[in-house]
Design an enzyme around this catalytic site. Structure first.
Site, PDB file in Angstrom:
ATOM      1  N   HIS A  73      43.243 -70.086   2.711  1.00 23.15           N
ATOM      2  CA  HIS A  73      42.131 -70.280   3.653  1.00 23.15           C
ATOM      3  C   HIS A  73      40.975 -71.095   3.057  1.00 23.15           C
ATOM      4  CE1 HIS A  73      43.999 -68.095   6.743  1.00 23.15           C
ATOM      5  NE2 HIS A  73      43.571 -66.879   6.497  1.00 23.15           N
ATOM      6  N   HIS A  95      39.367 -67.623  12.981  1.00 28.61           N
ATOM      7  CA  HIS A  95      39.844 -66.351  12.430  1.00 28.61           C
ATOM      8  C   HIS A  95      39.146 -65.168  13.097  1.00 28.61           C
ATOM      9  CE1 HIS A  95      41.599 -63.631   9.441  1.00 28.61           C
ATOM     10  NE2 HIS A  95      42.293 -64.649   8.981  1.00 28.61           N
ATOM     11  N   GLU A 148      45.834 -67.257  15.012  1.00 27.24           N
ATOM     12  CA  GLU A 148      45.240 -68.394  14.316  1.00 27.24           C
ATOM     13  C   GLU A 148      46.060 -69.666  14.559  1.00 27.24           C
ATOM     14  OE1 GLU A 148      44.816 -67.122  10.142  1.00 27.24           O
ATOM     15  OE2 GLU A 148      45.232 -65.102  10.916  1.00 27.24           O
TER      16      GLU A 148
END
Length: 336
Positions: free
Chosen positions: A104, A174, A303
């Protein structure tokens, strides 16, 4: 209606703004400029209004958060094996913030940055300049998110990026969704549909092995709206898998999520080929804005993105962005 005002100050003294969008039906989307975080998403339902994204009332909790709560994730969502990519024929080392993996965007991805914000005619634009070398990524990356709340109760987020050197870009949102947070219960009784014909099997390092596994006749088959209680009980570690979408566009929903009663119901639209379904099984509880939500699976994340570890799989759609090109991705949450 768009309202921009001070929210709070970070622990190191930087001001953070609150950005509220509201339509004539009373639906509201509240962002903060820290991480371009969606702090509240208040939607109409059969009983009035419900805030359907989990989060915190205060900025300090977001600064300490390790769940990527409500963030815009970048430069590259999900995992990259060995934190290494090849660009311009050279190996590039990224920050390894999950064992040997890059996850991420690194130790301080886009969700821990202060974004600039400006009001346009009927939308707002968040912008952030990720400088050359940040978390190991080459190139100065100019990233923008255009946010619009429509009269049809849809929150549309258009993500764009340009670079001055060849780099990797794979942005996503997210949000942790729970469409019935006042119950204090997780998402086991929610219903979910994902328009995915296959999933990406994972190695022991939790990255794709490069193949695609059909979902038919498995607990991963969510092509019809399905209560999550049974499949969650049968999957010991829950869901943290990337689905290969059959259809992804602004016209066909990639996923549909419904509260236990059926209201509210959310349709998710996107323009990328994959969607990571994370059922948050490892989270015992979340101290939400309105109280404690018990786990396992206190919420779920959907996502939309390119596939995980794409730079290491030539058969996956490319996440390489070159100078002169523009990255574009639209994510929309529509409530019925």
């Amino acid at each position: 209606m768009i309202t921009i005002k001070p929210f709070d100050t970070t622990q190191d003294g930087r001001p953070v703004l609150s950005v509220k969008l509201k339509n004539s039906s009373g639906m509201e989307a509240h962002f903060i400029t820290y991480g371009a975080i969606l702090q509240r998403l208040i939607v109409p339902d059969a009983g009035g209004f419900t805030d359907v994204v989990l989060g915190y009332n205060d900025l300090h909790s977001y600064e300490e958060d390790t769940f990527f709560m409500g963030q815009l994730v970048g430069r590259s969502a999900n995992r990259i094996a060995n934190a290494t990519v090849s660009l311009d024929g050279k190996k590039v080392a990224l920050s390894a913030n999950e064992g040997t993996n890059h996850l991420h965007g690194g130790f301080e991805g886009f969700g821990k940055k202060i974004w600039e914000v400006a009001e346009l005619e009927d939308e707002v634009v968040f912008s952030y300049l990720s400088k050359d070398g940040e978390e190991g990524y080459p190139g100065n990356l100019e990233t923008k998110m255009f946010v619009k709340l429509t009269e049809e109760n849809a929150l549309e987020m258009r993500l764009e990026a340009t670079t001055d050197k060849e780099t990797i870009v794979n942005l996503t949102r997210h949000e942790y969704f729970n469409l019935n947070p006042s119950s204090g219960e997780g998402i086991a009784k929610h219903q979910l549909l994902i328009n995915g014909e296959g999933i990406l099997p994972k190695t022991e390092q939790n990255v794709p092995d490069g193949s695609v596994k059909p979902v038919e006749n498995t607990q991963f088959d969510l092509r019809k709206l399905r209560f999550l209680e049974q499949p969650l009980a049968q999957l010991e570690s829950g869901y943290d898998h990337n689905y290969v979408l059959e259809k992804y566009s602004k016209e066909v929903p990639a996923a549909v999520l419904a509260a236990p009663s059926g209201s509210p119901k959310m349709e998710l639209y996107c323009t990328q080929p994959g969607i990571q379904f994370y059922s948050a099984n490892g989270i015992e509880k979340i101290e939400n804005k309105t109280g404690t939500i018990q786990g396992p699976s206190p919420a779920l994340c959907l996502e939309p993105q390119f596939f995980p570890d794409t730079p290491n799989h030539p058969n996956f759609p490319s996440t390489v962005l070159k100078p002169g090109e523009q990255y574009k991705h639209t994510i929309m949450y529509k409530f019925l």
